[in-house]
Design a protein around this motif. Structure first.
Motif, mmCIF file in Angstrom:
data_model
loop_
_atom_site.group_PDB
_atom_site.id
_atom_site.type_symbol
_atom_site.label_atom_id
_atom_site.label_comp_id
_atom_site.label_asym_id
_atom_site.label_seq_id
_atom_site.Cartn_x
_atom_site.Cartn_y
_atom_site.Cartn_z
ATOM 1 N N SER A 49 63.098 74.729 133.905
ATOM 2 C CA SER A 49 64.324 74.404 134.490
ATOM 3 C C SER A 49 64.663 75.744 135.551
ATOM 4 O O SER A 49 65.409 75.545 136.434
ATOM 5 C CB SER A 49 65.436 74.122 133.660
ATOM 6 N N HIS A 58 62.984 75.590 126.041
ATOM 7 C CA HIS A 58 64.390 75.545 126.317
ATOM 8 C C HIS A 58 65.156 75.671 124.920
ATOM 9 O O HIS A 58 64.554 75.432 123.816
ATOM 10 C CB HIS A 58 64.735 73.949 126.750
ATOM 11 N N VAL A 77 62.596 66.685 130.461
ATOM 12 C CA VAL A 77 63.956 66.506 130.926
ATOM 13 C C VAL A 77 64.152 66.742 132.586
ATOM 14 O O VAL A 77 64.859 66.151 133.277
ATOM 15 C CB VAL A 77 64.652 67.608 130.179
ATOM 16 N N HIS A 78 63.556 67.668 132.949
ATOM 17 C CA HIS A 78 63.440 68.126 134.415
ATOM 18 C C HIS A 78 62.636 67.313 135.411
ATOM 19 O O HIS A 78 62.412 67.596 136.576
ATOM 20 C CB HIS A 78 63.376 69.502 134.831
ATOM 21 N N ASN A 94 65.548 66.774 121.278
ATOM 22 C CA ASN A 94 64.929 68.145 120.887
ATOM 23 C C ASN A 94 65.033 68.628 119.553
ATOM 24 O O ASN A 94 64.072 68.974 118.863
ATOM 25 C CB ASN A 94 64.985 69.243 122.033
ATOM 26 N N SER A 119 72.063 63.295 123.310
ATOM 27 C CA SER A 119 71.933 64.258 124.627
ATOM 28 C C SER A 119 70.452 64.560 124.272
ATOM 29 O O SER A 119 69.614 64.626 123.370
ATOM 30 C CB SER A 119 72.536 65.489 124.409
ATOM 31 N N GLY A 120 69.966 65.178 125.428
ATOM 32 C CA GLY A 120 68.622 65.581 125.508
ATOM 33 C C GLY A 120 68.604 66.692 124.541
ATOM 34 O O GLY A 120 67.673 67.138 123.589
ATOM 35 N N TYR A 121 69.523 67.747 124.495
ATOM 36 C CA TYR A 121 69.543 68.685 123.281
ATOM 37 C C TYR A 121 69.323 68.273 122.030
ATOM 38 O O TYR A 121 68.617 68.702 121.196
ATOM 39 C CB TYR A 121 70.820 69.364 123.424
ATOM 40 N N SER A 149 67.080 74.225 123.108
ATOM 41 C CA SER A 149 67.248 73.149 122.144
ATOM 42 C C SER A 149 66.010 72.938 121.467
ATOM 43 O O SER A 149 65.934 72.591 120.099
ATOM 44 C CB SER A 149 67.550 71.708 122.769
ATOM 45 N N THR A 170 65.805 63.249 129.151
ATOM 46 C CA THR A 170 67.302 63.121 129.233
ATOM 47 C C THR A 170 67.564 61.801 129.900
ATOM 48 O O THR A 170 67.042 61.505 131.078
ATOM 49 C CB THR A 170 67.889 64.313 129.687
ATOM 50 N N GLY A 196 72.637 61.139 127.566
ATOM 51 C CA GLY A 196 71.954 60.709 126.358
ATOM 52 C C GLY A 196 70.520 61.547 126.519
ATOM 53 O O GLY A 196 70.246 62.064 127.603
ATOM 54 N N GLU A 219 57.339 72.020 127.953
ATOM 55 C CA GLU A 219 57.970 71.537 128.910
ATOM 56 C C GLU A 219 57.166 70.930 130.191
ATOM 57 O O GLU A 219 55.881 71.710 130.312
ATOM 58 C CB GLU A 219 59.125 72.108 129.465
ATOM 59 N N ASP A 227 58.359 67.948 126.814
ATOM 60 C CA ASP A 227 59.710 67.789 127.309
ATOM 61 C C ASP A 227 59.869 67.561 128.822
ATOM 62 O O ASP A 227 59.331 68.535 129.542
ATOM 63 C CB ASP A 227 60.654 69.143 126.987
ATOM 64 N N LYS A 283 70.532 63.756 133.725
ATOM 65 C CA LYS A 283 69.979 64.395 134.805
ATOM 66 C C LYS A 283 69.634 63.619 135.989
ATOM 67 O O LYS A 283 70.349 62.870 136.610
ATOM 68 C CB LYS A 283 68.854 65.520 134.653
HETATM 69 N N1 PMP Z 1 65.393 70.443 127.564
HETATM 70 C C1 PMP Z 1 65.522 71.189 128.814
HETATM 71 C C2 PMP Z 1 64.237 71.737 129.330
HETATM 72 C C3 PMP Z 1 66.607 71.382 129.268
HETATM 73 O O1 PMP Z 1 66.718 72.061 130.585
HETATM 74 C C4 PMP Z 1 67.948 70.658 128.870
HETATM 75 C C5 PMP Z 1 69.164 70.855 129.511
HETATM 76 N N2 PMP Z 1 69.602 71.729 130.457
HETATM 77 C C6 PMP Z 1 67.818 70.101 127.765
HETATM 78 C C7 PMP Z 1 66.562 69.619 127.092
HETATM 79 C C8 PMP Z 1 68.956 69.305 127.237
HETATM 80 O O2 PMP Z 1 69.239 68.139 127.708
HETATM 81 P P1 PMP Z 1 70.713 67.368 127.859
HETATM 82 O O3 PMP Z 1 71.479 68.105 129.065
HETATM 83 O O4 PMP Z 1 70.641 65.974 128.033
HETATM 84 O O5 PMP Z 1 71.406 67.622 126.660
#
Ligand code: PMP
Length: 405
Positions: free
Chosen positions: A187, A140, A214-215, A117, A112-114, A142, A243, A252, A183, A212, A246
């Motif tokens: 978000s 975030h 991700v968004h 990070n 995952s993205g979490y 993570s 990520t 992933g 980032e 990051d 999204k």
């Molecule tokens: N980074 C940021 C800025 C996020 O907002 C999020 C999830 N909301 C993540 C990482 C984690 O990504 P994932 O949902 O793929 O675990």
């Protein structure tokens, strides 16, 4: 010892503060986004207004077909960790696709993205001798957990403030490793980092940069490579993280960077080494999604999404409903009260079939509670009109202040 009582005490405290989380129980239907069936409280059929499947790629026919084909060919699971029998050809193809997306030489997948990070920042901070991580104040959870996990020196710099970053960097040993972590699109506020200025400062002090996106991946840039691509800055960012869950519509996370950087994380990150690899079908679906968004269809989807975002903002302005003015696809409507925020969301769900999750503390600071709307290219004009009409009526009913229209 009554452990359940211990659990209940803390849960009760959350409930009395209005911070207890209740999910909507959705059943997504192929080809129906943003419509979904709802098994939880409220209307049976809802329009989803808070999804992070930003472009509807989770239901795109080519993504689904790629996943079906991969299941037929490879079966369900990966078969192991990446090191022990779990690396499938589709993982390697996906990593190549991701490296290409960001113009980097290497990429590495995570579950995952979490996790990406947590694992990457944790490894950099722990393994680079004498390292300091400089983290944007709004990063975030993570990233924050990854920095904690690293147990290295850290400095928090004021959100999106390159001058504060500069001051913090100037205080550090010029010869020690430094990581500037931030980032692109944030978000909850939907604001965008001044990436170029941050890179200027980081480079001046010899710091590596960790971005990051991700968004932003899939949503910005000519090929969906994010804000760094849009601004022609990808080359200068040491590590871009993203990520697949999204805008790419699957699940992933990943990092991209130089071959050495990626090999370093691959070789030392426990969050990469000691966990089962993503199913090959997920990797195949992600490749189809990224390839689609790199091409003309991606351009059309991004254009249509931006149009719907602009349309929603204009309608909110006409109705005097206050929202954060930001340059992204995230439209936060500011309620500024946790109880009213939840009440609004409940009524929207119950009476209007509009699903938006209330965003309260600790996700956002107290007093900034909000409804966070994420228009997709699949929300049509009548969805937007229905949303703003409902909000307009409820705004007075809930005694909320109007914006100067
Ligand atoms: N980074 C940021 C800025 C996020 O907002 C999020 C999830 N909301 C993540 C990482 C984690 O990504 P994932 O949902 O793929 O675990």
């Amino acid at each position: 010892m009554d452990y359940d009582q211990l659990f209940r005490t803390q849960l009760d405290a959350l409930k009395s503060d209005g911070n207890y989380r209740v999910f909507a129980e959705l059943e997504r239907h192929r080809g129906a986004y943003p419509r979904a069936k709802n098994h939880g409280a409220g209307a049976d059929e809802v329009t989803v207004w808070c999804g992070n499947d930003y472009l509807g790629m989770g239901q795109h026919p080519e993504v689904i077909a790629a996943m079906h084909a991969a299941i037929d060919q490879c079966g369900a699971g990966a078969g192991g960790t990446r090191n022990i029998s779990g690396t499938n050809h589709s993982h390697v193809l996906l990593e190549r696709e991701l490296a290409d997306l960001h113009g980097k030489d290497g990429a590495l997948l995570f579950t995952s993205g979490y996790v990406s990070n947590w694992a990457a920042l944790g490894t950099l901070g722990a393994r680079l001798p004498g390292c300091t991580i400089l983290s944007d104040a709004f990063n975030h959870a993570s990233m924050i957990e990854g920095i904690r996990h690293a147990r290295c020196e850290k400095r928090i710099w004021a959100h999106n403030d390159p001058r504060d970053l500069e001051r913090k960097l100037a205080d550090l040993d010029p010869d020690a490793p430094k990581v500037v972590a931030f980032e692109s699109v944030y978000s909850m506020d939907g604001d965008i980092a001044p990436i170029g200025e941050i890179l200027d400062v980081a480079e001046q002090f010899g710091a590596m940069t960790y971005l990051d996106e991700v968004h932003a991946v899939g949503l910005y840039g000519k090929r969906g490579g994010g804000i760094a691509e849009r601004e022609g800055l990808s080359d200068r960012v040491t590590l871009i993280e993203g990520t697949l869950g999204k805008a790419f519509g699957v699940v992933g996370g990943y990092i991209t960077g130089s071959v050495e950087l990626v090999d370093f994380i691959r070789s030392f990150a426990s969050g990469f080494i000691f966990t089962t690899a993503l199913p090959p079908a997920v990797a195949a679906g992600a490749v189809a999604s990224i390839q689609t968004l790199k091409g003309e269809e991606g351009v059309a989807l991004r254009t249509r999404q931006q149009r719907q975002v602009a349309r929603l903002r204009a309608a909110l302005d006409r109705a005097g409903i206050p929202h954060l003015d930001n340059p992204s696809h995230i439209v936060p409507v500011m309620v500024k009260d946790p109880v009213k925020c939840k009440m609004l969301a409940d009524i929207l769900m119950q009476d209007h079939g509009i699903y938006v999750q209330p965003i309260n503390y600790p996700t956002v600071p107290k007093g900034t509670e909000r409804l966070r709307f994420t228009p997709s290219p699949l929300h049509d004009d009548s969805d937007i009109d229905a949303l703003v009409t409902a909000l307009h009526a409820l705004w007075s009913q809930c005694a909320l202040a109007r914006a100067a229209a």
